[in-house]
Design an enzyme around this catalytic site. Structure first.
Site, mmCIF file in Angstrom:
data_model
loop_
_atom_site.group_PDB
_atom_site.id
_atom_site.type_symbol
_atom_site.label_atom_id
_atom_site.label_comp_id
_atom_site.label_asym_id
_atom_site.label_seq_id
_atom_site.Cartn_x
_atom_site.Cartn_y
_atom_site.Cartn_z
ATOM 1 N N GLU A 132 48.562 67.002 38.598
ATOM 2 C CA GLU A 132 47.956 65.694 38.920
ATOM 3 C C GLU A 132 46.731 66.016 39.778
ATOM 4 O OE1 GLU A 132 50.321 63.245 41.548
ATOM 5 O OE2 GLU A 132 49.134 61.438 41.172
ATOM 6 N N ASP A 190 53.658 54.666 36.955
ATOM 7 C CA ASP A 190 53.772 55.435 38.208
ATOM 8 C C ASP A 190 54.224 54.545 39.369
ATOM 9 O OD1 ASP A 190 53.759 57.749 39.671
ATOM 10 O OD2 ASP A 190 51.591 58.039 39.679
HETATM 11 N N1 HPA Z 1 52.487 61.765 42.704
HETATM 12 C C1 HPA Z 1 53.263 62.377 43.596
HETATM 13 N N2 HPA Z 1 54.191 61.736 44.278
HETATM 14 C C2 HPA Z 1 54.369 60.428 44.074
HETATM 15 C C3 HPA Z 1 53.595 59.759 43.166
HETATM 16 C C4 HPA Z 1 52.606 60.464 42.435
HETATM 17 O O1 HPA Z 1 51.861 59.947 41.580
HETATM 18 N N3 HPA Z 1 54.021 58.473 43.196
HETATM 19 C C5 HPA Z 1 55.026 58.410 44.091
HETATM 20 N N4 HPA Z 1 55.241 59.597 44.620
HETATM 21 ZN ZN ZN Z 2 54.547 59.859 40.003
#
Ligand code: HPA
Ligand code: ZN
Length: 330
Positions: free
Chosen positions: A197, A275
């Protein structure tokens, strides 16, 4: 298109239940539980949802979860999410929950878990939405704390399909949790992990090689590494992509720049997910609609995305075939 997207049967595979806490419910629960929020109104909460990166979001997200105290609070949170699923024609959802966000505040694992689980059970009987629970370890915390959390999950083993890894990615590589994930797999849990990410492609390699994950959550940075793309293609490892999240957390500057179509063009098993919808401005339907418009996705591409969501899910093969047929008939 909106109507076509609504009609598509969909599965959601990347949804943090704590991230579906709407400001209105946050306010209501704060009142019910006599908690003083630092925000004076729902509008003030909404105005605070401007993020520079993942960490600036997480700080607010953990604070928001502070209003969840009782089993009923977790039930209400989950129920509201399921009602949104119904509107969006989400047939199946595999939700993440972060036990440590609650146990670290003195809320027991069981209180959080039982509230969420009861709502999911009711979601199946009253709304016809099937579901699984995936328990995530917070990667900014220690291996030892993750092991403790895994221990607490054992008595609910038959109700938790797998374990995942979330929270602050950079500086907390998957390798930190290799032994915890080994133990989790030994116990029969499936494994998934957030990787690629904000973190580099190396974290995706580690998630595959060390944590032996069946899906990568996000994974959008895989395109920086051709060898990795070849591996993901060959093993058909799904990516649970979250377009609105990626914009809000500035992984891409704007939706038009998102690499989802490139992932599809490479035949990767990419899916669309919300998400943390209460924080990022849209549930699954809105993520589909916004991304379709920004990338000018065709109906065929939308069908592929919907099929991928079932393909990548942990439901039976038989059920997958049933959903593929329904999607093909549209
Ligand atoms: N990334 C990492 N941790 C998280 C996320 C995310 O998109 N959403 C909630 N915790
Ligand atoms: Zn997430």
């Amino acid at each position: 298109m909106k109507e076509f997207i609504q009609k598509l049967p969909k599965a959601e595979l990347h949804l943090h239940i704590e991230g579906s806490l709407e400001p209105e419910l946050m306010f209501k629960l704060a009142k019910r539980n006599n908690i003083q929020l630092k925000f004076k109104s729902v509008q003030e909460i909404k105005d605070a949802y401007e993020f520079d990166n993942l960490q600036s979001f997480l700080d607010i997200y953990y604070e928001g979860a502070g209003v969840l105290l009782k089993e009923q609070d977790f039930y209400d949170l989950t129920w509201e999410y399921l009602e949104r699923c119904k509107e969006d024609n989400v047939k199946h959802t595999e939700i993440f929950f972060d036990p440590q966000t609650h146990t670290d505040r003195g809320i027991s694992f069981d209180v959080a878990f039982n509230g969420i689980h009861q709502a999911l059970k009711d979601g199946e009987s009253k709304l016809g939405i099937t579901s699984h629970i995936i328990m995530c370890f917070l990667r900014h915390l220690s291996e030892e704390e993750a092991f403790k959390t895994l221990d607490q999950a054992i008595k609910h083993k038959d109700k938790i399909i797998g374990v995942g890894l979330d929270s602050s990615e950079v500086g907390h590589p998957p390798s930190k949790f290799q032994r915890v994930f080994d133990k989790a797999r030994e116990l029969g849990f499936k494994t998934v992990a957030h990787a690629g990410e904000e973190g580099p492609p190396e974290y995706i390699w580690e998630a595959l090689d060390l944590l032996k994950v069946e899906r990568i959550d996000h994974g959008v940075r895989c395109l920086e590494d051709d060898k990795l793309v070849a591996r993901l293609q060959k093993e058909e490892i799904p990516l649970t992509v979250c377009p609105y999240s990626n914009i809000k957390l500035r992984v891409f500057e704007k939706l038009e720049d998102h690499n989802l179509r490139k992932l599809l063009d490479k035949n990767l098993v990419a899916t669309i997910n919300a998400d943390d919808p209460a924080y990022f401005g849209g549930y699954l339907g809105e993520n589909f609609e916004g991304t379709q418009k920004a990338l000018d996705l065709t109906k065929e591409e939308l069908k592929t995305l919907a099929k991928n969501s079932f393909k990548a899910s942990f439901i039976s093969n038989e059920l997958k075939q049933k959903y593929y047929k329904e999607i093909d008939s549209l």
